[in-house]
Design a protein around this motif. Structure first.
Motif, PDB file in Angstrom:
ATOM      1  N   PHE A  40       0.813  -1.217   0.000  1.00 43.40           N
ATOM      2  CA  PHE A  40       0.000   0.000   0.000  1.00 43.40           C
ATOM      3  C   PHE A  40       0.850   1.272   0.000  1.00 43.40           C
ATOM      4  O   PHE A  40       0.331   2.369   0.071  1.00 43.40           O
ATOM      5  N   ASN A  41       2.173   1.094  -0.062  1.00 41.22           N
ATOM      6  CA  ASN A  41       3.117   2.211  -0.142  1.00 41.22           C
ATOM      7  C   ASN A  41       3.063   3.112   1.095  1.00 41.22           C
ATOM      8  O   ASN A  41       3.160   4.329   0.993  1.00 41.22           O
ATOM      9  N   TYR A  42       2.911   2.494   2.266  1.00 46.57           N
ATOM     10  CA  TYR A  42       2.932   3.227   3.527  1.00 46.57           C
ATOM     11  C   TYR A  42       4.339   3.162   4.113  1.00 46.57           C
ATOM     12  O   TYR A  42       4.972   2.122   4.097  1.00 46.57           O
ATOM     13  N   LYS A  43       4.798   4.278   4.674  1.00 46.71           N
ATOM     14  CA  LYS A  43       6.115   4.295   5.317  1.00 46.71           C
ATOM     15  C   LYS A  43       6.079   3.613   6.675  1.00 46.71           C
ATOM     16  O   LYS A  43       7.074   3.091   7.142  1.00 46.71           O
ATOM     17  N   SER A  44       4.907   3.620   7.306  1.00 40.88           N
ATOM     18  CA  SER A  44       4.762   3.010   8.628  1.00 40.88           C
ATOM     19  C   SER A  44       3.592   2.028   8.621  1.00 40.88           C
ATOM     20  O   SER A  44       2.508   2.360   8.128  1.00 40.88           O
ATOM     21  N   PRO A  45       3.769   0.843   9.182  1.00 37.82           N
ATOM     22  CA  PRO A  45       2.673  -0.126   9.264  1.00 37.82           C
ATOM     23  C   PRO A  45       1.480   0.390  10.067  1.00 37.82           C
ATOM     24  O   PRO A  45       0.364  -0.088   9.891  1.00 37.82           O
ATOM     25  N   SER A  46       1.702   1.371  10.932  1.00 40.06           N
ATOM     26  CA  SER A  46       0.598   1.896  11.746  1.00 40.06           C
ATOM     27  C   SER A  46      -0.512   2.492  10.880  1.00 40.06           C
ATOM     28  O   SER A  46      -1.658   2.564  11.304  1.00 40.06           O
ATOM     29  N   LYS A  47      -0.193   2.903   9.646  1.00 39.00           N
ATOM     30  CA  LYS A  47      -1.197   3.459   8.730  1.00 39.00           C
ATOM     31  C   LYS A  47      -2.268   2.420   8.378  1.00 39.00           C
ATOM     32  O   LYS A  47      -3.363   2.773   7.976  1.00 39.00           O
ATOM     33  N   LEU A  48      -1.928   1.149   8.526  1.00 40.29           N
ATOM     34  CA  LEU A  48      -2.879   0.089   8.217  1.00 40.29           C
ATOM     35  C   LEU A  48      -3.973  -0.036   9.267  1.00 40.29           C
ATOM     36  O   LEU A  48      -4.995  -0.662   9.033  1.00 40.29           O
ATOM     37  N   PHE A  49      -3.757   0.559  10.431  1.00 39.45           N
ATOM     38  CA  PHE A  49      -4.638   0.308  11.563  1.00 39.45           C
ATOM     39  C   PHE A  49      -5.439   1.513  12.010  1.00 39.45           C
ATOM     40  O   PHE A  49      -5.685   1.690  13.194  1.00 39.45           O
ATOM     41  N   HIS A  50      -5.864   2.323  11.081  1.00 39.90           N
ATOM     42  CA  HIS A  50      -6.694   3.475  11.422  1.00 39.90           C
ATOM     43  C   HIS A  50      -8.161   3.061  11.370  1.00 39.90           C
ATOM     44  O   HIS A  50      -8.848   3.281  10.384  1.00 39.90           O
ATOM     45  N   PHE A  51      -8.622   2.422  12.445  1.00 36.58           N
ATOM     46  CA  PHE A  51     -10.020   2.045  12.558  1.00 36.58           C
ATOM     47  C   PHE A  51     -10.436   2.180  14.009  1.00 36.58           C
ATOM     48  O   PHE A  51      -9.607   2.235  14.908  1.00 36.58           O
ATOM     49  N   THR A  52     -11.729   2.246  14.241  1.00 35.58           N
ATOM     50  CA  THR A  52     -12.231   2.444  15.601  1.00 35.58           C
ATOM     51  C   THR A  52     -12.053   1.174  16.428  1.00 35.58           C
ATOM     52  O   THR A  52     -12.021   0.066  15.889  1.00 35.58           O
ATOM     53  N   SER A  53     -11.954   1.352  17.733  1.00 34.89           N
ATOM     54  CA  SER A  53     -11.835   0.211  18.641  1.00 34.89           C
ATOM     55  C   SER A  53     -13.121  -0.598  18.620  1.00 34.89           C
ATOM     56  O   SER A  53     -14.214  -0.035  18.513  1.00 34.89           O
ATOM     57  N   PRO A  54     -13.009  -1.902  18.751  1.00 41.14           N
ATOM     58  CA  PRO A  54     -14.215  -2.732  18.733  1.00 41.14           C
ATOM     59  C   PRO A  54     -15.057  -2.529  19.982  1.00 41.14           C
ATOM     60  O   PRO A  54     -14.540  -2.206  21.054  1.00 41.14           O
ATOM     61  N   GLU A  55     -16.367  -2.712  19.841  1.00 36.75           N
ATOM     62  CA  GLU A  55     -17.266  -2.602  20.980  1.00 36.75           C
ATOM     63  C   GLU A  55     -17.366  -3.928  21.721  1.00 36.75           C
ATOM     64  O   GLU A  55     -17.731  -3.957  22.891  1.00 36.75           O
ATOM     65  N   TYR A  56     -17.064  -5.020  21.036  1.00 35.64           N
ATOM     66  CA  TYR A  56     -17.265  -6.343  21.616  1.00 35.64           C
ATOM     67  C   TYR A  56     -15.993  -7.164  21.516  1.00 35.64           C
ATOM     68  O   TYR A  56     -15.254  -7.069  20.551  1.00 35.64           O
ATOM     69  N   ASP A  57     -15.774  -7.998  22.536  1.00 33.76           N
ATOM     70  CA  ASP A  57     -14.600  -8.856  22.586  1.00 33.76           C
ATOM     71  C   ASP A  57     -14.799 -10.105  21.724  1.00 33.76           C
ATOM     72  O   ASP A  57     -13.871 -10.603  21.117  1.00 33.76           O
ATOM     73  N   GLU A  58     -16.020 -10.620  21.688  1.00 33.09           N
ATOM     74  CA  GLU A  58     -16.330 -11.785  20.874  1.00 33.09           C
ATOM     75  C   GLU A  58     -17.613 -11.535  20.105  1.00 33.09           C
ATOM     76  O   GLU A  58     -18.546 -10.912  20.616  1.00 33.09           O
ATOM     77  N   VAL A  59     -17.638 -12.016  18.894  1.00 32.26           N
ATOM     78  CA  VAL A  59     -18.824 -11.892  18.060  1.00 32.26           C
ATOM     79  C   VAL A  59     -19.038 -13.192  17.290  1.00 32.26           C
ATOM     80  O   VAL A  59     -18.129 -14.000  17.135  1.00 32.26           O
ATOM     81  N   LYS A  60     -20.265 -13.387  16.834  1.00 34.72           N
ATOM     82  CA  LYS A  60     -20.585 -14.458  15.900  1.00 34.72           C
ATOM     83  C   LYS A  60     -20.912 -13.783  14.581  1.00 34.72           C
ATOM     84  O   LYS A  60     -21.525 -12.714  14.556  1.00 34.72           O
ATOM     85  N   LEU A  61     -20.475 -14.383  13.497  1.00 34.34           N
ATOM     86  CA  LEU A  61     -20.757 -13.834  12.182  1.00 34.34           C
ATOM     87  C   LEU A  61     -21.848 -14.660  11.515  1.00 34.34           C
ATOM     88  O   LEU A  61     -21.772 -15.880  11.479  1.00 34.34           O
ATOM     89  N   LYS A  62     -22.861 -13.987  10.996  1.00 37.07           N
ATOM     90  CA  LYS A  62     -23.902 -14.650  10.215  1.00 37.07           C
ATOM     91  C   LYS A  62     -23.535 -14.444   8.754  1.00 37.07           C
ATOM     92  O   LYS A  62     -23.464 -13.309   8.280  1.00 37.07           O
ATOM     93  N   VAL A  63     -23.255 -15.541   8.064  1.00 33.69           N
ATOM     94  CA  VAL A  63     -22.722 -15.480   6.713  1.00 33.69           C
ATOM     95  C   VAL A  63     -23.623 -16.237   5.751  1.00 33.69           C
ATOM     96  O   VAL A  63     -24.066 -17.351   6.047  1.00 33.69           O
ATOM     97  N   LYS A  64     -23.908 -15.645   4.599  1.00 35.87           N
ATOM     98  CA  LYS A  64     -24.635 -16.322   3.526  1.00 35.87           C
ATOM     99  C   LYS A  64     -23.583 -16.866   2.551  1.00 35.87           C
ATOM    100  O   LYS A  64     -22.778 -16.107   2.017  1.00 35.87           O
ATOM    101  N   VAL A  65     -23.607 -18.173   2.354  1.00 31.69           N
ATOM    102  CA  VAL A  65     -22.637 -18.820   1.481  1.00 31.69           C
ATOM    103  C   VAL A  65     -23.355 -19.367   0.258  1.00 31.69           C
ATOM    104  O   VAL A  65     -24.355 -20.063   0.381  1.00 31.69           O
ATOM    105  N   THR A  66     -22.861 -19.025  -0.918  1.00 32.40           N
ATOM    106  CA  THR A  66     -23.398 -19.558  -2.159  1.00 32.40           C
ATOM    107  C   THR A  66     -22.408 -20.587  -2.674  1.00 32.40           C
ATOM    108  O   THR A  66     -21.227 -20.292  -2.826  1.00 32.40           O
ATOM    109  N   LYS A  67     -22.909 -21.811  -2.912  1.00 37.44           N
ATOM    110  CA  LYS A  67     -22.039 -22.887  -3.369  1.00 37.44           C
ATOM    111  C   LYS A  67     -22.471 -23.370  -4.745  1.00 37.44           C
ATOM    112  O   LYS A  67     -23.622 -23.225  -5.137  1.00 37.44           O
ATOM    113  N   GLU A  68     -21.538 -23.958  -5.434  1.00 38.96           N
ATOM    114  CA  GLU A  68     -21.819 -24.592  -6.715  1.00 38.96           C
ATOM    115  C   GLU A  68     -21.516 -26.073  -6.542  1.00 38.96           C
ATOM    116  O   GLU A  68     -20.422 -26.443  -6.108  1.00 38.96           O
TER     117      GLU A  68
END
Length: 111
Positions: free
Chosen positions: A50-78
């Motif tokens: 990504f042409n960043y001088k510092s790896p910290s640039k990759l982590f500009h996101f808000t702190s999570p609200e939850y320690d654990e989560v479940k993901l509901k995922v729709k999977v399409t298969k062939e």
């Protein structure tokens, strides 16, 4: 990383090539059904891609609200059938796409 990749307009294969990893690597990471995930060792490769001088640039996101989560995922298969040497048909399937439908909190984030 997917949103950064999308902002650049890069395919999964393009990011894999820029990182110097196999062409299927990013696809496996972004597939919610795969166990592959980025490791600490990939941080420098991602920063360089990504042409960043510092790896910290990759982590500009808000702190999570939850320690654990479940993901509901729709999977399409062939589904498809293959024939072995012995003439025995084996039914196989492959994931065509996966879509995140919901994030369900299970534990509050504890600081």
């Amino acid at each position: 990383m997917k949103s950064l990749r999308d902002k650049k307009g890069w395919s999964q294969k393009e990011l894999s090539e820029k990182m110097g990893v196999t062409s299927s690597f990013v696809g496996n990471i972004e597939n919610l059904n795969e166990r592959h995930k980025y490791s600490v060792g990939h941080i420098a490769l991602l920063s360089k891609a990504f042409n960043y001088k510092s790896p910290s640039k990759l982590f500009h996101f808000t702190s999570p609200e939850y320690d654990e989560v479940k993901l509901k995922v729709k999977v399409t298969k062939e589904n498809y059938t293959t024939t072995t040497k012995d003439g025995v048909e084996i039914k196989k399937s492959r994931v065509i796409s996966s879509e995140l439908l919901d994030i369900i909190p299970t534990k509050d984030f504890i600081i």
